[in-house]
Design a protein around this motif. Structure first.
Motif, short mmCIF file in Angstrom:
data_model
loop_
_atom_site.label_atom_id
_atom_site.label_comp_id
_atom_site.label_asym_id
_atom_site.label_seq_id
_atom_site.Cartn_x
_atom_site.Cartn_y
_atom_site.Cartn_z
N GLU A 50 51.14 -122.65 9.22
CA GLU A 50 50.57 -122.33 10.53
C GLU A 50 50.40 -120.83 10.74
N ALA A 51 50.61 -120.03 9.70
CA ALA A 51 50.81 -118.60 9.99
C ALA A 51 50.00 -117.64 9.12
N LEU A 52 48.87 -118.08 8.59
CA LEU A 52 48.10 -117.16 7.74
C LEU A 52 47.65 -115.94 8.55
N GLY A 53 48.07 -114.77 8.09
CA GLY A 53 47.68 -113.53 8.76
C GLY A 53 48.80 -112.91 9.58
N GLY A 78 58.52 -106.79 16.61
CA GLY A 78 58.29 -106.69 15.17
C GLY A 78 57.26 -107.66 14.63
N CYS A 79 56.77 -108.56 15.49
CA CYS A 79 55.86 -109.60 15.01
C CYS A 79 54.39 -109.22 15.22
N ASP A 80 53.62 -109.33 14.17
CA ASP A 80 52.17 -109.26 14.27
C ASP A 80 51.72 -110.70 14.06
N MET A 81 51.32 -111.32 15.17
CA MET A 81 51.16 -112.77 15.13
C MET A 81 49.70 -113.15 14.92
N SER A 82 49.47 -114.05 13.99
CA SER A 82 48.16 -114.68 13.83
C SER A 82 48.29 -116.02 14.55
N TRP A 83 47.67 -116.12 15.72
CA TRP A 83 47.90 -117.28 16.58
C TRP A 83 47.34 -118.56 15.96
N PHE A 84 48.18 -119.60 15.89
CA PHE A 84 47.73 -120.90 15.38
C PHE A 84 47.27 -121.78 16.54
N ILE A 132 39.29 -113.09 7.62
CA ILE A 132 40.56 -113.42 8.29
C ILE A 132 40.88 -112.42 9.42
N ASN A 133 40.51 -111.14 9.23
CA ASN A 133 40.81 -110.17 10.29
C ASN A 133 40.01 -110.46 11.56
N GLN A 134 38.75 -110.88 11.36
CA GLN A 134 37.91 -111.24 12.51
C GLN A 134 38.50 -112.49 13.20
N VAL A 135 38.93 -113.46 12.38
CA VAL A 135 39.51 -114.69 12.91
C VAL A 135 40.75 -114.35 13.74
N LYS A 136 41.59 -113.49 13.17
CA LYS A 136 42.82 -113.09 13.87
C LYS A 136 42.51 -112.44 15.21
N SER A 137 41.51 -111.57 15.21
CA SER A 137 41.25 -110.87 16.47
C SER A 137 40.59 -111.78 17.49
N LYS A 151 43.47 -124.99 11.35
CA LYS A 151 44.21 -123.79 10.92
C LYS A 151 43.35 -122.52 11.05
N GLN A 152 43.99 -121.36 10.85
CA GLN A 152 43.28 -120.08 10.98
C GLN A 152 42.07 -120.05 10.06
N ILE A 153 42.23 -120.51 8.81
CA ILE A 153 41.04 -120.73 7.96
C ILE A 153 41.10 -122.16 7.44
N THR A 154 39.92 -122.71 7.16
CA THR A 154 39.91 -124.09 6.69
C THR A 154 39.10 -124.23 5.40
#
Ligand SMILES: Cc1ncc(COP(=O)(O)O)c(C=O)c1O
Length: 372
Positions: free
Chosen positions: A155-158, A275-281, A243-248, A181-184
């Motif tokens: 659940e946490a790519l990125g 401390g967390c840089d979260m890639s939201w699922f 992935i960076n675009q997806v994350k943002s 998921k963040q990418i499929t």
């Protein structure tokens, strides 16, 4: 109008990448497989990557590669998707649950040591909803007790913790590419590790137990067909490249929800921890203590009646019929998990959800709460 819980985000370029494979002679075990694996090692920073046909098969192969077998115990969380625990059972081992930290919703590092026995072989922690909080501590405990860590990063790519990327904490780690998921890749998964021996075993296991040098009809060990086709890999390469675009995009949607729900004290809104840089699922809110399970379920029902898809991520894994029957886990065993599970509501969440749609979800949610 229906607002969906989740929607994939597939560009024309990605459709073209898939079509290109379909026009080629290599639909499986072709160049896209290696390209996808290399893109992953480059992005995450591990030495090896092994693509498989789902996150579940990836977790199962980690168990086999690490030699986890009947009689062994693997410590995991009861607040996760079922596959984290069933992958342990598929190897014949026993999932030993440890209750969660109510802030991060991840396995509570402070409770792990008391669950370790002479049969414990590994810890399988999950970055729940994309949150990596606590993974540094979990790894310290594993190291102290000489246990492997199978990092369920499905659940946490990125995501990253204190600058360290998710997928680099475990002895082995696994990502999943189901469409929410963040990418499929449609369906798919990726195993990561720095250990050549473990990676090579997984490559053999995913491909009917063939070894690297054998010919096609020689099978060295009991293996499976967990291959990921080049069609899927082509989609994965293109998705990972943005992935960076997806994350943002996801961060922006989460930000809209946080803003629009911030002043409502009936709801606990998720936020990134220290401390967390979260890639939201997903975007999962919790109802305040005064709401009962019945009221939560009524809220879910009323949201759905108003054409807004919502879900109750998760139901406690230890109370699933399969766990109860097999291991005798019962109500009250993991009270923090059970309490959290009673209060969760996953709201619609995906890359291209618009601010207007988020506003409709929030307005409807408040109206439903007003009438409960
Ligand atoms: C935490 C977790 N583990 C494992 C899986 C299993 O992945 P898959 O559905 O690709 O088999 C999922 C995804 O659905 C998940 O969320």
């Amino acid at each position: 109008m229906q607002i969906y819980l989740s929607r994939p985000d597939i560009t024309e370029k990605e459709i073209e990448a898939v079509c290109e494979v379909l026009r080629s002679p290599n639909l499986s075990l072709g160049p896209k497989l290696q390209e996808f694996e290399s893109a992953f090692t480059k992005y995450i920073g591990t030495k090896r990557a092994v693509a498989v046909n789902s996150g579940t098969s990836g977790l199962f192969l980690c168990m086999l590669a690490l030699g986890i077998k009947p009689g062994d115990e693997v410590i995991t969380t009861p607040f996760t998707f079922i596959a984290s625990a069933t992958s342990i059972m598929m190897a014949g081992a026993r999932p030993v649950f440890v209750d969660i930290d109510p802030a991060s919703l991840n396995i509570d590092p402070a409770r792990i040591e008391s669950a370790i026995t002479k049969n414990t072989k590994a810890i399988l922690p999950v970055e729940v909803f994309g949150n990596p909080f606590g993974f540094d501590k979990i790894c310290q405990i594993a190291q102290k007790h000489n246990l492997s860590v199978i990092e369920d990063s499905c659940e946490a790519l990125g995501s990253a913790l204190n600058g360290k990327k998710v997928g680099t904490f475990g002895t082995m780690s696994v990502f999943g590419f189901y469409p929410n998921k963040q990418i499929t890749t449609g369906e798919g998964g990726m195993i990561l590790t720095d250990d050549d021996y473990l990676a090579d075993i997984c490559i053999s296991l995913r491909n009917q137990g063939r070894s690297k040098d054998d010919n096609w009809l020689t099978h060295e060990r009991l293996g499976y067909n967990f291959r990921l086709s080049d069609i899927n890999c082509a989609l994965g390469i293109a998705q990972l490249s943005r992935i960076n675009q997806v994350k943002s995009k996801r961060r922006q949607v989460a930000g809209w929800y946080q803003e629009m729900l911030a002043d409502d004290n009936r709801i606990l809104v998720p936020a990134e921890q220290d401390g967390c840089d979260m890639s939201w699922f997903v975007f999962v809110v919790r109802l305040a203590e005064q709401f009962s399970l019945e009221q939560r379920n009524l809220i879910l029902q009323q949201m759905r009646e108003r054409h807004i898809q919502v879900s109750d991520y998760f139901q406690p894994v230890h109370l699933q019929p399969v766990m109860n029957r097999r291991f005798g886990y019962e109500k009250g065993d993991f009270p923090i998990t059970e309490n959290v599970c009673k209060s969760t509501i996953a709201l619609p969440f995906y890359n291209n959800l618009t601010k207007d749609e988020v506003a409709i979800v929030c307005k409807t949610f408040r109206e439903v709460l007003d009438n409960i």
